[in-house]
Scaffold this motif. Structure first.
Motif, PDB file in Angstrom:
ATOM      1  N   ARG A  78      20.214  50.123  64.975  1.00 49.64           N
ATOM      2  CA  ARG A  78      21.319  49.267  65.407  1.00 49.64           C
ATOM      3  C   ARG A  78      21.217  47.870  64.801  1.00 49.64           C
ATOM      4  NH1 ARG A  78      25.183  52.640  67.053  1.00 49.64           N
ATOM      5  NH2 ARG A  78      24.454  54.061  68.670  1.00 49.64           N
ATOM      6  N   SER A  82      24.234  45.884  63.100  1.00 51.24           N
ATOM      7  CA  SER A  82      24.714  44.613  63.633  1.00 51.24           C
ATOM      8  C   SER A  82      24.721  43.527  62.571  1.00 51.24           C
ATOM      9  CB  SER A  82      23.854  44.179  64.824  1.00 51.24           C
ATOM     10  OG  SER A  82      22.537  43.881  64.409  1.00 51.24           O
ATOM     11  N   ARG A  87      27.888  42.417  65.247  1.00 49.53           N
ATOM     12  CA  ARG A  87      27.932  42.828  66.639  1.00 49.53           C
ATOM     13  C   ARG A  87      26.772  43.760  66.928  1.00 49.53           C
ATOM     14  NH1 ARG A  87      33.392  45.293  68.454  1.00 49.53           N
ATOM     15  NH2 ARG A  87      32.253  45.179  70.429  1.00 49.53           N
ATOM     16  N   ARG A  89      26.370  45.200  70.112  1.00 48.32           N
ATOM     17  CA  ARG A  89      26.746  46.057  71.232  1.00 48.32           C
ATOM     18  C   ARG A  89      25.677  46.045  72.322  1.00 48.32           C
ATOM     19  NH1 ARG A  89      31.373  48.563  70.579  1.00 48.32           N
ATOM     20  NH2 ARG A  89      32.231  48.792  68.478  1.00 48.32           N
ATOM     21  N   ARG A 117      32.409  50.916  77.659  1.00 53.28           N
ATOM     22  CA  ARG A 117      32.944  50.179  76.510  1.00 53.28           C
ATOM     23  C   ARG A 117      31.970  50.181  75.331  1.00 53.28           C
ATOM     24  NH1 ARG A 117      37.145  46.530  78.396  1.00 53.28           N
ATOM     25  NH2 ARG A 117      37.592  47.035  80.577  1.00 53.28           N
ATOM     26  N   ASP A 118      31.057  51.189  75.331  1.00 51.66           N
ATOM     27  CA  ASP A 118      30.131  51.403  74.220  1.00 51.66           C
ATOM     28  C   ASP A 118      29.184  50.226  74.012  1.00 51.66           C
ATOM     29  OD1 ASP A 118      28.956  52.914  72.206  1.00 51.66           O
ATOM     30  OD2 ASP A 118      30.268  52.110  70.646  1.00 51.66           O
ATOM     31  N   HIS A 119      28.721  49.629  75.103  1.00 52.49           N
ATOM     32  CA  HIS A 119      27.718  48.577  75.050  1.00 52.49           C
ATOM     33  C   HIS A 119      26.566  48.938  75.983  1.00 52.49           C
ATOM     34  CE1 HIS A 119      30.897  46.285  73.114  1.00 52.49           C
ATOM     35  NE2 HIS A 119      30.077  45.263  72.923  1.00 52.49           N
ATOM     36  N   ASP A 146      25.539  40.439  72.048  1.00 48.44           N
ATOM     37  CA  ASP A 146      26.979  40.192  72.042  1.00 48.44           C
ATOM     38  C   ASP A 146      27.395  39.255  73.170  1.00 48.44           C
ATOM     39  OD1 ASP A 146      27.421  41.693  69.828  1.00 48.44           O
ATOM     40  OD2 ASP A 146      28.472  43.330  70.829  1.00 48.44           O
ATOM     41  N   VAL A 335      32.849  41.760  76.541  1.00 51.29           N
ATOM     42  CA  VAL A 335      33.324  42.683  75.501  1.00 51.29           C
ATOM     43  C   VAL A 335      34.582  42.125  74.844  1.00 51.29           C
ATOM     44  CG1 VAL A 335      34.238  44.988  75.047  1.00 51.29           C
ATOM     45  CG2 VAL A 335      32.266  44.709  76.553  1.00 51.29           C
ATOM     46  N   SER A 338      33.557  39.365  72.495  1.00 53.42           N
ATOM     47  CA  SER A 338      32.827  39.861  71.323  1.00 53.42           C
ATOM     48  C   SER A 338      33.757  40.548  70.332  1.00 53.42           C
ATOM     49  CB  SER A 338      31.716  40.831  71.751  1.00 53.42           C
ATOM     50  OG  SER A 338      32.256  42.047  72.249  1.00 53.42           O
ATOM     51  N   GLU A 339      34.918  40.985  70.824  1.00 48.56           N
ATOM     52  CA  GLU A 339      35.920  41.606  69.943  1.00 48.56           C
ATOM     53  C   GLU A 339      36.942  40.595  69.438  1.00 48.56           C
ATOM     54  OE1 GLU A 339      37.495  44.695  72.403  1.00 48.56           O
ATOM     55  OE2 GLU A 339      35.865  46.093  71.950  1.00 48.56           O
TER      56      GLU A 339
END
Length: 360
Positions: A78, A82, A87, A89, A117-119, A146, A335, A338-339
Motif C-alpha cells: 500500500r 499511496s 492517498r 486509505r 468506504r475502503d479505508h 488520509d 473520506v 481525502s477525495e
C-alpha cells in the motif's frame, strides 16, 4: 584426446519456468506482485488491476489472481500505491485510553464506516498527558494517513500547529470548542454539567458532588457543574457542591474511594454526578457498603450509558452520547476531504440526553 567433462551443456541444465510456490521462512523481501503474476499466468498490470480496480478485468483473470494471492499469502504494498496516488486509505484515531469502554462505541463505528468506504483504521492511545499525545501525533503525521480522528481536542499549542502545518484532514471529537483545528463532531461538556445539576436540584437535592478524572475535560465539566449548582436555578437556597478528582482512567475502585473522600469533606452529600459510568458504579457499590440507600439517601448520575448501566441494581441514571453518530460523521468527513470534496457542515454538535433510571 581431451579429458571427458562432467559438465552438461547449458541448454541441458535449463528448465521450463514453473509456478512460484509459497516460500517459507523467507527472511527478506516477501512475495512480490511479479511472482503472483507468474503463478496466475497473467501480466503484472493485470494483477494490479485485479487488486485495485477489479471491475476492469475479466472474471477469469480475477479468479486466477485471487487464487494466486490466496496460495501465496501476498499482501499488496500500500505504501507504493499511496506514493503514486497521494492517498494511503489509512485513517488514524487517537483516544486517551483503549482500556476503558467510553470510546469503544465511537471506535467501532469508525471502523465500520471506514471499511464501507475502503479505508482502514489505525488506533493509538495518547493517555491523558499533553506530552504523550504530542509524541504520538508526531509519529502519526510522519506516516501521512488520509486523516486523523481525535478523541477530544488538542490541548497544546505545539500540537495544534503541527497538525495545521501537516495539511492532513483532522476531526476533533467528544468536545465543542469555538476554534477547532479543522473539523469537529462533539458536544458541550459545560452544557451537560449544567443540565445534570439542574436535573438533580429539581428533584430536591441540595448537597451536590462531582467525581471526575484528573484531565482537562473533566475539570471543565466539574467547574460548570459547581457553578450551576451554586448560581443556577437554586440560587438563594442552601446548596453546596464539592469536587473529588481521581486518577484517569477511571475504575470502580477509584469511584469507591472518591465517595469515601466526598463524604469525609461533605457528609451531607445527597447527589453525585460522575464523569463516567464506571465511576458511578463504584459510587453505588461503596454507598451500599456504607449502608446508604440509592437514591433515597444519595442520588447517582453517570456518564456514557455503557452496556451495564440499565442492568445494574439500582439501574443507573446517566448521560447518553450518540457515539455511533460521532464515529460515522468523523469517517465521512475524513473520506470526503481525502477525495478533495468539501464538507458542508464541518462543526456538528450531536447533543446529549439524560437517561433517567432508578439511581436518581
Amino acid at each position: 584426446m581431451p579429458a571427458p567433462s562432467n559438465k552438461q551443456p547449458v541448454a541441458a541444465r535449463r528448465s521450463a519456468p514453473s509456478p512460484v510456490p509459497p516460500r517459507r521462512g523467507r527472511v527478506a523481501g516477501g512475495i512480490t506482485l511479479l511472482e503472483v503474476a507468474r503463478l496466475a499466468g497473467v501480466s503484472a498490470m493485470s494483477v494490479s488491476r485485479a487488486l485495485n480496480t477489479p471491475e476492469q478485468v475479466s472474471a477469469a483473470i480475477l479468479a486466477k489472481v485471487r487464487a494466486a494471492v490466496e496460495s501465496t499469502g501476498y499482501v499488496a504494498n500500500r505504501v507504493a500505491g499511496s506514493l503514486a496516488s497521494q492517498r494511503s486509505r489509512l485513517v488514524a484515531a487517537v483516544v486517551p485510553s483503549i482500556a476503558g469502554p467510553v470510546f469503544q462505541e465511537m471506535v467501532q463505528s469508525l471502523i465500520a464506516e471506514l471499511a464501507a468506504r475502503d479505508h482502514q483504521l489505525m488506533l493509538g492511545q495518547s493517555g491523558y498527558g499533553t506530552q504523550e499525545e504530542d509524541a504520538l501525533l508526531d509519529a502519526i503525521v510522519g506516516r501521512r494517513p488520509d486523516g486523523i480522528v481525535l478523541g477530544g481536542v488538542v490541548p497544546s499549542a505545539a500540537g495544534r500547529r503541527r497538525l495545521v502545518a501537516s495539511g492532513i484532514p483532522v476531526v476533533e471529537t467528544w468536545d465543542m470548542v469555538q476554534d477547532p483545528i479543522d473539523m469537529l463532531v462533539g458536544f458541550s461538556h459545560e452544557a451537560i454539567a449544567t443540565a445534570v445539576a439542574t436535573f438533580l436540584i429539581e428533584r430536591g437535592r441540595r448537597h451536590l458532588g462531582f467525581i471526575g478524572g484528573n484531565h482537562e475535560r473533566a475539570a471543565r465539566r466539574a467547574s460548570a457543574f459547581v457553578n450551576s449548582a451554586l448560581h443556577g436555578p437554586a440560587r438563594g437556597r442552601a446548596v453546596s457542591a464539592h469536587v473529588e478528582t481521581v486518577v484517569a482512567p477511571a475504575t470502580v475502585r477509584s469511584g469507591r474511594q472518591a465517595l469515601g473522600e466526598m463524604l469525609r469533606h461533605q457528609p451531607q452529600t445527597d447527589a453525585i454526578f460522575c464523569s463516567s459510568d464506571v465511576l458511578a458504579l463504584g459510587v453505588v457499590t461503596e454507598a451500599a457498603a456504607r449502608g446508604l440507600r440509592v437514591p433515597q439517601d444519595i442520588a447517582v448520575v453517570g456518564f456514557g450509558d455503557l452496556d451495564f448501566a440499565a442492568d445494574v441494581s439500582p439501574s443507573l441514571t446517566t448521560v447518553r452520547i450518540d457515539s455511533t453518530r460521532i464515529g460515522q460523521l468523523a469517517a465521512r468527513f475524513i473520506v470526503s476531504r481525502s477525495e478533495g470534496l468539501e464538507v458542508e457542515e464541518a462543526k456538528v454538535d450531536v447533543g446529549f440526553s439524560i437517561v433517567s433510571r432508578e439511581s436518581a
